[in-house]
Design a protein around this motif. Structure first.
Motif, PDB file in Angstrom:
ATOM      1  N   GLU A   1      65.344  42.549-108.225  1.00  8.93           N
ATOM      2  CA  GLU A   1      65.875  41.311-108.794  1.00  8.93           C
ATOM      3  C   GLU A   1      67.016  41.560-109.780  1.00  8.93           C
ATOM      4  OE1 GLU A   1      62.516  37.896-108.899  1.00  8.93           O
ATOM      5  OE2 GLU A   1      62.261  39.502-110.359  1.00  8.93           O
ATOM      6  N   ALA A   2      67.275  42.802-110.123  1.00  6.51           N
ATOM      7  CA  ALA A   2      68.409  43.123-111.002  1.00  6.51           C
ATOM      8  C   ALA A   2      69.736  43.046-110.246  1.00  6.51           C
ATOM      9  CB  ALA A   2      68.227  44.509-111.614  1.00  6.51           C
ATOM     10  N   VAL A   3      69.680  42.821-108.933  1.00  6.88           N
ATOM     11  CA  VAL A   3      70.877  42.674-108.105  1.00  6.88           C
ATOM     12  C   VAL A   3      71.101  41.182-107.837  1.00  6.88           C
ATOM     13  CG1 VAL A   3      71.988  43.241-105.915  1.00  6.88           C
ATOM     14  CG2 VAL A   3      70.465  44.904-107.029  1.00  6.88           C
ATOM     15  N   LEU A   4      72.326  40.710-108.070  1.00  7.65           N
ATOM     16  CA  LEU A   4      72.654  39.299-107.825  1.00  7.65           C
ATOM     17  C   LEU A   4      73.828  39.188-106.860  1.00  7.65           C
ATOM     18  CD1 LEU A   4      72.362  36.242-108.440  1.00  7.65           C
ATOM     19  CD2 LEU A   4      74.013  36.583-110.307  1.00  7.65           C
ATOM     20  N   PRO A   5      73.630  38.613-105.678  1.00  7.53           N
ATOM     21  CA  PRO A   5      74.761  38.285-104.791  1.00  7.53           C
ATOM     22  C   PRO A   5      75.376  36.971-105.230  1.00  7.53           C
ATOM     23  CG  PRO A   5      72.689  37.724-103.727  1.00  7.53           C
ATOM     24  CD  PRO A   5      72.325  38.305-105.065  1.00  7.53           C
ATOM     25  N   TYR A   6      76.704  36.884-105.206  1.00  7.10           N
ATOM     26  CA  TYR A   6      77.371  35.653-105.643  1.00  7.10           C
ATOM     27  C   TYR A   6      78.491  35.313-104.668  1.00  7.10           C
ATOM     28  CZ  TYR A   6      78.811  31.998-108.835  1.00  7.10           C
ATOM     29  OH  TYR A   6      79.069  30.772-109.389  1.00  7.10           O
ATOM     30  N   SER A   7      78.346  34.192-103.975  1.00  7.97           N
ATOM     31  CA  SER A   7      79.376  33.744-103.038  1.00  7.97           C
ATOM     32  C   SER A   7      79.328  32.241-102.929  1.00  7.97           C
ATOM     33  CB  SER A   7      79.160  34.374-101.656  1.00  7.97           C
ATOM     34  OG  SER A   7      77.991  33.841-101.052  1.00  7.97           O
ATOM     35  N   ASP A   8      80.417  31.674-102.404  1.00  7.33           N
ATOM     36  CA  ASP A   8      80.427  30.231-102.211  1.00  7.33           C
ATOM     37  C   ASP A   8      81.315  29.881-101.025  1.00  7.33           C
ATOM     38  OD1 ASP A   8      79.412  27.736-102.878  1.00  7.33           O
ATOM     39  OD2 ASP A   8      81.070  27.256-104.193  1.00  7.33           O
ATOM     40  N   ALA A   9      82.274  28.971-101.203  1.00 10.09           N
ATOM     41  CA  ALA A   9      83.007  28.405-100.073  1.00 10.09           C
ATOM     42  C   ALA A   9      84.473  28.795-100.073  1.00 10.09           C
ATOM     43  CB  ALA A   9      82.868  26.877-100.069  1.00 10.09           C
ATOM     44  N   GLY A  10      84.805  29.989-100.534  1.00  7.24           N
ATOM     45  CA  GLY A  10      86.185  30.445-100.461  1.00  7.24           C
ATOM     46  C   GLY A  10      86.707  30.440 -99.041  1.00  7.24           C
ATOM     47  N   ASN A  11      85.851  30.796 -98.099  1.00  7.70           N
ATOM     48  CA  ASN A  11      86.103  30.592 -96.675  1.00  7.70           C
ATOM     49  C   ASN A  11      84.895  29.840 -96.150  1.00  7.70           C
ATOM     50  OD1 ASN A  11      86.201  30.776 -93.851  1.00  7.70           O
ATOM     51  ND2 ASN A  11      87.311  32.707 -93.901  1.00  7.70           N
ATOM     52  N   GLN A  12      85.101  28.590 -95.723  1.00  5.75           N
ATOM     53  CA  GLN A  12      83.968  27.758 -95.355  1.00  5.75           C
ATOM     54  C   GLN A  12      83.636  27.831 -93.867  1.00  5.75           C
ATOM     55  OE1 GLN A  12      83.907  23.363 -95.974  1.00  5.75           O
ATOM     56  NE2 GLN A  12      82.562  23.824 -97.681  1.00  5.75           N
ATOM     57  N   SER A  13      84.133  28.849 -93.191  1.00 10.36           N
ATOM     58  CA  SER A  13      83.735  29.051 -91.797  1.00 10.36           C
ATOM     59  C   SER A  13      82.277  29.481 -91.740  1.00 10.36           C
ATOM     60  CB  SER A  13      84.630  30.108 -91.152  1.00 10.36           C
ATOM     61  OG  SER A  13      85.981  29.728 -91.205  1.00 10.36           O
ATOM     62  N   LEU A  14      81.688  29.288 -90.570  1.00  6.79           N
ATOM     63  CA  LEU A  14      80.243  29.474 -90.421  1.00  6.79           C
ATOM     64  C   LEU A  14      79.798  30.897 -90.744  1.00  6.79           C
ATOM     65  CD1 LEU A  14      77.557  28.224 -89.516  1.00  6.79           C
ATOM     66  CD2 LEU A  14      78.106  28.942 -87.193  1.00  6.79           C
ATOM     67  N   LEU A  15      80.434  31.900 -90.125  1.00  7.06           N
ATOM     68  CA  LEU A  15      79.999  33.273 -90.342  1.00  7.06           C
ATOM     69  C   LEU A  15      80.404  33.769 -91.723  1.00  7.06           C
ATOM     70  CD1 LEU A  15      80.795  34.860 -86.853  1.00  7.06           C
ATOM     71  CD2 LEU A  15      78.610  33.992 -87.709  1.00  7.06           C
ATOM     72  N   SER A  16      81.604  33.418 -92.154  1.00 10.29           N
ATOM     73  CA  SER A  16      82.079  33.891 -93.447  1.00 10.29           C
ATOM     74  C   SER A  16      81.218  33.382 -94.589  1.00 10.29           C
ATOM     75  CB  SER A  16      83.529  33.448 -93.668  1.00 10.29           C
ATOM     76  OG  SER A  16      84.386  34.102 -92.761  1.00 10.29           O
ATOM     77  N   MET A  17      80.745  32.140 -94.461  1.00 12.66           N
ATOM     78  CA  MET A  17      79.990  31.538 -95.558  1.00 12.66           C
ATOM     79  C   MET A  17      78.487  31.753 -95.421  1.00 12.66           C
ATOM     80  SD  MET A  17      80.356  27.652 -96.968  1.00 12.66           S
ATOM     81  CE  MET A  17      79.507  27.098 -98.433  1.00 12.66           C
ATOM     82  N   PHE A  18      77.984  31.742 -94.193  1.00  9.59           N
ATOM     83  CA  PHE A  18      76.537  31.801 -93.996  1.00  9.59           C
ATOM     84  C   PHE A  18      76.108  32.998 -93.150  1.00  9.59           C
ATOM     85  CE2 PHE A  18      77.486  27.239 -94.518  1.00  9.59           C
ATOM     86  CZ  PHE A  18      76.677  26.963 -95.608  1.00  9.59           C
ATOM     87  N   GLY A  19      76.957  34.005 -93.075  1.00  7.23           N
ATOM     88  CA  GLY A  19      76.686  35.112 -92.168  1.00  7.23           C
ATOM     89  C   GLY A  19      75.724  36.141 -92.710  1.00  7.23           C
ATOM     90  N   ALA A  20      76.081  37.396 -92.511  1.00  2.00           N
ATOM     91  CA  ALA A  20      75.120  38.478 -92.718  1.00  2.00           C
ATOM     92  C   ALA A  20      74.768  38.726 -94.173  1.00  2.00           C
ATOM     93  CB  ALA A  20      75.681  39.765 -92.105  1.00  2.00           C
ATOM     94  N   GLY A  21      75.563  38.243 -95.116  1.00  2.00           N
ATOM     95  CA  GLY A  21      75.319  38.564 -96.516  1.00  2.00           C
ATOM     96  C   GLY A  21      73.947  38.159 -97.006  1.00  2.00           C
ATOM     97  N   THR A  22      73.514  36.941 -96.669  1.00  2.00           N
ATOM     98  CA  THR A  22      72.230  36.475 -97.168  1.00  2.00           C
ATOM     99  C   THR A  22      71.092  37.284 -96.585  1.00  2.00           C
ATOM    100  OG1 THR A  22      73.213  34.272 -97.240  1.00  2.00           O
ATOM    101  CG2 THR A  22      70.847  34.419 -97.555  1.00  2.00           C
TER     102      THR A  22
END
Length: 492
Positions: A111-132
């Motif tokens: 939990e000491a690791v925090l991913p942070y992203s949003d809608a800089g590129n709102q395409s499907l893979l770029s926004m909701f792809g492998a990162g999560t």
């Protein structure tokens, strides 16, 4: 078209967080040692944008070919915030990132690791792809993306039961189009031809309600029955309550619709009873007679469409703006007419056909506490990044402070409230920060490792709009510049 020819057209779509999601074509020159994008234009056959791009996107190739782009991984050499970096290889960058993340997890927990992203590129893979998936599998702290859009969903859902709304091009059938808190001609410019068609074919009138005299307000033509109403900033809800008072007092409600499709009418009637036009006039700065007139107009013109967009959600009490506005078409029964109701986003329509859980939820695997109960990593609100990074946010609970921050698709130092606190957090010596970016943004200047990101014309993706119903495939027009990689390739 064969890649051996000297040039061809590649179809794609704009990735910005905008309701228009315009189609475009990229002209690619293939005569040299590597393909080069030489022209970007609107796709004339796109049903919504019809060949027109906004001024910002018309110059998008300047961004692609900018000499300031980040094209190679870099490691910080100076103080955080100084923007001093040295070029390193991808192997060096990934090794340092992996080693530091393992050490962070070993010393402080995942939990000491925090991913942070949003809608800089709102395409499907770029926004909701492998990162999560990547961070769910790791067990990292989860991010609640709540900086704007969920405000609308919360407010609208409280009245309508969901965030779904009228598809905007249905306004071609409207007789009265109320543009409330939206500068359509500038920020939703491709919807304007629909409004013009409604004017031409139906004699539709427009009512613009906005605290600012915008380009849209300037399009009001009183000779055609149009009107511009300018309440004081932050007083829209008071005017809505007073309009409901007028509609109910004058018996202009749709009793059948209310009985069949709503609950709580008596409570609403009691709540707005004290909001007379005279009281609202004192609050809003709009004459009581004007408030009465537009309330009657909305209630008696069929079909009436209430169109709003993202402006109100960026302000205090934004959710209540949408919650209250949604009551108006329910009171008047505007939903029963084609071209009637409230229009904001059709994202919910698209989401019915996309299984977002398949993109990331399966890898959110709980561990178990000492009593065998399932345990999921904590969740923090992205809009409170400053308190999160400085250790004062209550959502951190009893868990560890954040010691590793991975940023992509966002520039939080610019877009998140309380920038001073965000900057203090990013400046911590014990915070390891990785930023995946196209340029050395304010946030990237505080990174320990900066990784090069592709632009929209350098990666395949799918663009799912929230302002219309035409999903687009974005084909990569040229190979990535330098050593840049897409968001999904980064996490692969």
């Amino acid at each position: 078209m064969s890649p051996t020819v000297e040039s061809d057209l590649v179809h794609g779509a704009c990735h910005h967080d905008c309701p228009d999601s315009c189609g475009w074509t990229v002209t690619v020159d293939r005569s040299g040692p590597r393909p080069v994008a030489v022209k970007l234009r609107g796709a004339p056959d796109h049903p919504f944008s019809q060949g027109e791009l906004c001024p910002k996107v018309n110059r998008f190739l300047d961004r692609v070919h900018s000499p300031d782009r980040i094209l190679h991984p870099m490691r910080r050499t100076g103080p955080k915030g100084s923007g001093e970096f040295e070029r390193i290889s991808w192997d060096e960058a990934l090794t340092e990132i992996a080693t530091t993340l393992h050490r962070t997890i070993d010393e402080h927990g995942s939990e000491a690791v925090l991913p942070y992203s949003d809608a800089g590129n709102q395409s499907l893979l770029s926004m909701f792809g492998a990162g999560t998936r990547f961070f769910n599998r790791m067990g990292a702290t989860r991010l609640l993306r709540a900086i704007c859009g969920v405000t609308v969903g919360a407010g609208t859902s409280m009245t309508n039961g969901s965030g779904a709304s009228l598809e905007a091009t249905e306004m071609v059938h409207s007789k009265l189009i109320v543009l409330w808190g939206t500068n359509t001609r500038l920020t939703n410019r491709h919807l304007w031809p629909t409004i013009e068609q409604a004017r031409r074919d139906n004699g539709a009138r427009i009512l613009v309600i906005d605290p600012i005299r915008t380009l849209t307000a300037d399009a009001v033509d009183p000779a055609r029955g149009d009107r511009f109403v300018q309440p004081l900033p932050g007083t829209d809800v008071a005017m809505m309550l007073s309009m409901m008072h007028v509609i109910i007092e004058r018996g202009l409600t749709d009793h059948q619709w209310i009985a069949a499709h709503t609950v709580g009418f008596d409570e609403l009637k009691a709540a707005v009873e004290e909001w007379t036009p005279a009281r609202a006039a004192e609050v809003t700065g709009v004459d009581a007679e004007v408030i009465e007139t537009i309330a009657v107009d909305i209630a008696t013109t069929r079909p009436t469409a209430l169109r709003t967009l993202i402006g109100p959600e960026h302000h205090e009490n934004g959710a209540m703006f949408f919650r209250t506005l949604a009551c108006l078409p329910a009171l008047t029964g505007a939903w029963r007419d084609r071209g009637g109701g409230m229009s904001r986003s059709v994202g919910h329509w698209t989401e019915r056909h996309i299984d977002f859980t398949a993109l990331h939820r399966p890898d959110l695997v709980p561990t178990h506490d000492a009593d065998g109960r399932p345990w999921f990593p904590r969740q923090v609100n992205m809009s409170r990044l400053g308190p999160v990074l400085t250790g004062t946010d209550p959502d951190l609970g009893d868990g560890p402070e954040i010691h590793a921050l991975i940023v992509w698709n966002s520039n939080p130092l610019v877009v998140v409230p309380n920038a001073d606190a965000v900057e203090r957090g990013l400046a911590r010596d014990d915070l390891f920060t990785v930023v995946h970016e196209q340029f050395l943004t304010d946030t990237a200047r505080y990174a320990d490792i900066v990784l090069p990101a592709t632009t929209q014309i350098e990666a395949d993706d799918v663009v799912f709009p929230w302002g219309h119903l035409w999903i687009a495939y974005n084909r990569a027009a040229v190979p990535p510049m330098g050593e840049a990689v897409s968001n999904t390739e980064l996490f692969r």
